[in-house]
Write a protein that holds these residues in place. Structure first.
Motif, PDB file in Angstrom:
ATOM      1  N   PRO A   1       0.312  -0.921   0.257  1.00  0.00           N
ATOM      2  CA  PRO A   1       0.096  -0.026  -0.228  1.00  0.00           C
ATOM      3  C   PRO A   1       0.694   1.243  -0.269  1.00  0.00           C
ATOM      4  N   THR A   2       2.195   1.309   0.229  1.00  0.00           N
ATOM      5  CA  THR A   2       3.031   2.499  -0.092  1.00  0.00           C
ATOM      6  C   THR A   2       4.040   1.872  -0.937  1.00  0.00           C
ATOM      7  N   SER A   3       3.797   0.797  -1.684  1.00  0.00           N
ATOM      8  CA  SER A   3       5.425   0.491  -2.270  1.00  0.00           C
ATOM      9  C   SER A   3       5.118   1.988  -3.500  1.00  0.00           C
ATOM     10  N   PRO A   4       6.404   2.048  -4.535  1.00  0.00           N
ATOM     11  CA  PRO A   4       6.059   2.937  -5.186  1.00  0.00           C
ATOM     12  C   PRO A   4       5.593   2.031  -6.724  1.00  0.00           C
ATOM     13  N   ILE A   5       5.044   2.745  -7.238  1.00  0.00           N
ATOM     14  CA  ILE A   5       4.753   2.083  -8.364  1.00  0.00           C
ATOM     15  C   ILE A   5       5.478   2.402  -9.725  1.00  0.00           C
ATOM     16  N   PRO A   6       6.954   1.147  -9.733  1.00  0.00           N
ATOM     17  CA  PRO A   6       7.731   1.453 -11.019  1.00  0.00           C
ATOM     18  C   PRO A   6       7.515   1.615 -12.150  1.00  0.00           C
ATOM     19  N   VAL A   7       7.644   2.226 -13.338  1.00  0.00           N
ATOM     20  CA  VAL A   7       7.638   2.534 -14.298  1.00  0.00           C
ATOM     21  C   VAL A   7       9.038   1.759 -15.546  1.00  0.00           C
ATOM     22  N   ALA A   8       8.663   0.885 -15.873  1.00  0.00           N
ATOM     23  CA  ALA A   8       9.856   0.418 -16.699  1.00  0.00           C
ATOM     24  C   ALA A   8       9.980   1.126 -17.961  1.00  0.00           C
ATOM     25  N   ALA A   9      11.236   0.914 -18.391  1.00  0.00           N
ATOM     26  CA  ALA A   9      11.869   1.572 -19.564  1.00  0.00           C
ATOM     27  C   ALA A   9      11.019   1.670 -20.966  1.00  0.00           C
ATOM     28  N   ILE A  10       9.892   1.329 -21.272  1.00  0.00           N
ATOM     29  CA  ILE A  10       9.290   0.056 -22.214  1.00  0.00           C
ATOM     30  C   ILE A  10       7.993   0.511 -21.670  1.00  0.00           C
ATOM     31  N   ALA A  11       7.722   1.112 -20.780  1.00  0.00           N
ATOM     32  CA  ALA A  11       6.242   1.613 -20.293  1.00  0.00           C
ATOM     33  C   ALA A  11       6.229   3.056 -20.085  1.00  0.00           C
ATOM     34  N   GLN A  12       8.089   3.411 -20.792  1.00  0.00           N
ATOM     35  CA  GLN A  12       8.164   5.502 -20.737  1.00  0.00           C
ATOM     36  C   GLN A  12       8.043   5.916 -21.926  1.00  0.00           C
ATOM     37  N   GLU A  13       7.978   5.090 -23.195  1.00  0.00           N
ATOM     38  CA  GLU A  13       8.602   5.188 -24.617  1.00  0.00           C
ATOM     39  C   GLU A  13       6.934   5.964 -25.393  1.00  0.00           C
ATOM     40  N   VAL A  14       6.045   6.041 -24.868  1.00  0.00           N
ATOM     41  CA  VAL A  14       4.718   7.219 -24.919  1.00  0.00           C
ATOM     42  C   VAL A  14       4.354   7.736 -24.157  1.00  0.00           C
ATOM     43  N   PRO A  15       3.535   8.403 -23.669  1.00  0.00           N
ATOM     44  CA  PRO A  15       2.489   8.789 -22.544  1.00  0.00           C
ATOM     45  C   PRO A  15       1.349   7.808 -22.555  1.00  0.00           C
ATOM     46  N   GLY A  16       0.783   7.336 -21.571  1.00  0.00           N
ATOM     47  CA  GLY A  16      -0.913   6.768 -22.085  1.00  0.00           C
ATOM     48  C   GLY A  16      -0.675   5.579 -20.334  1.00  0.00           C
ATOM     49  N   LEU A  17       0.363   5.859 -19.157  1.00  0.00           N
ATOM     50  CA  LEU A  17       0.036   5.237 -18.180  1.00  0.00           C
ATOM     51  C   LEU A  17      -1.122   6.174 -17.002  1.00  0.00           C
ATOM     52  N   ASP A  18      -2.035   5.305 -16.587  1.00  0.00           N
ATOM     53  CA  ASP A  18      -3.089   6.102 -16.487  1.00  0.00           C
ATOM     54  C   ASP A  18      -2.789   5.028 -14.684  1.00  0.00           C
ATOM     55  N   TYR A  19      -4.688   5.542 -13.834  1.00  0.00           N
ATOM     56  CA  TYR A  19      -5.077   4.659 -13.037  1.00  0.00           C
ATOM     57  C   TYR A  19      -6.252   4.502 -12.912  1.00  0.00           C
ATOM     58  N   GLU A  20      -6.172   3.440 -11.653  1.00  0.00           N
ATOM     59  CA  GLU A  20      -7.404   2.435 -11.643  1.00  0.00           C
ATOM     60  C   GLU A  20      -8.101   2.193 -10.226  1.00  0.00           C
TER      61      GLU A  20
END
Length: 289
Positions: free
Chosen positions: A107-126
């Motif tokens: 519940p307090t861990s960082p949300i890691p975003v790997a390089a492959i998921a940084q190539e274009v925008p689109g990161l979302d919450y749910e």
């Protein structure tokens, strides 16, 4: 029926990891704010006891150890207003996909975003209500489905819309299954306390601003309908985790669209359970493709 009221898994100040029954401070309902818990001995899915031994909580962890999780099932488009903002018809049957257990985080861990998921925008919450199965069930009816629930939690089905909808070949799992992309917690509230999961407020705050605010009554397929459907011809096992879909207000559905950025703080909350607070953290290495 479990012996605990609010199950937590935590790193204690003595350096050990325990399962425990959360001790809520007076007037507090958010499990994330606890500082103490009664240690639990035994099998949380079977015979266990809540002892009188109180441990000091240093860090709350994901409510179940990975070794205690079976599968992570998820529903898509399960809130009527979310389907509307997505410009998609209401599904006739629950839309099921899976996340790997490695996507689960605390519940307090960082949300890691790997390089492959940084190539274009689109990161979302749910923000999502999470149901945990407590005993084996197969071919159950809606009238008995909730009898098989250990309890309820809240989670964030972190998603990358480009990988989910455009690069995934029609499959959603790739854009939702990266490591750490299912933080959940802060504990599991027993089904003896939450008797009706369709009456709860659910929300997301992004950097302090509320971006999702709804109620679980807007689910197209409620928890009991979901469990009954998923159990037809398929055995659900203790420790199976079910993310039950998100309400309206996701970044993809906004005008202009809102995508998560490095350093953003995302807080998902569920009435009667509490909150998960996670910081988005972009990896620095390059994609190895």
């Amino acid at each position: 029926m479990p012996a605990f009221s609010r199950l937590v898994r935590f790193l204690a100040k003595d350096g050990k990891t325990y399962y425990g029954d959360a001790i809520l401070p007076k007037g507090v309902s958010d499990i994330a704010k606890i500082t103490e818990a009664r240690i639990i001995n035994g099998d949380i899915f079977g015979k266990h006891t809540v002892t009188d031994n109180v441990a000091q909580v240093k860090t709350l962890l994901a409510p179940l150890a990975v070794s205690d999780v079976g599968t992570v099932r998820c529903l898509g488009l399960n809130y009527a207003k979310h389907a509307g903002e997505s410009k998609m018809p209401l599904p006739k049957y629950p839309i099921l996909f899976y996340k790997p257990v490695t996507s689960l985080a605390g519940p307090t861990s960082p949300i890691p975003v790997a390089a492959i998921a940084q190539e274009v925008p689109g990161l979302d919450y749910e923000c999502e209500l999470v149901a945990v199965i407590g005993k084996p069930c197969r071919d159950v009816t809606t009238s008995t489905a909730l009898d098989y629930v250990l309890g309820y939690s809240v989670g964030n089905d972190v998603s990358h819309r480009e990988w989910q909808l455009k690069r995934g070949g029609g499959q959603w799992a790739l854009g939702k299954g990266f490591d750490g992309w299912a933080p959940w917690g802060p504990g599991i509230v027993s089904s003896s306390i939450i008797k009706d999961p369709q009456t709860l407020r659910i929300s997301t705050k992004l950097n302090g601003t509320e971006v999702q605010a709804s109620g679980t009554e807007d689910m197209i397929f409620g928890v009991k309908e979901t469990i009954a459907f998923l159990s037809q011809g398929t055995t659900l096992m203790p420790g199976d985790v079910i993310f039950t879909g998100t309400p309206e207000g996701v970044g993809m559905g906004r005008d202009p669209q809102v995508w998560l950025k490095d350093g953003d703080e995302v807080v998902v909350g569920l009435e009667g359970v509490g909150t998960c607070t996670n910081i988005v953290k972009f990896a620095k290495e390059k994609a190895k493709l």
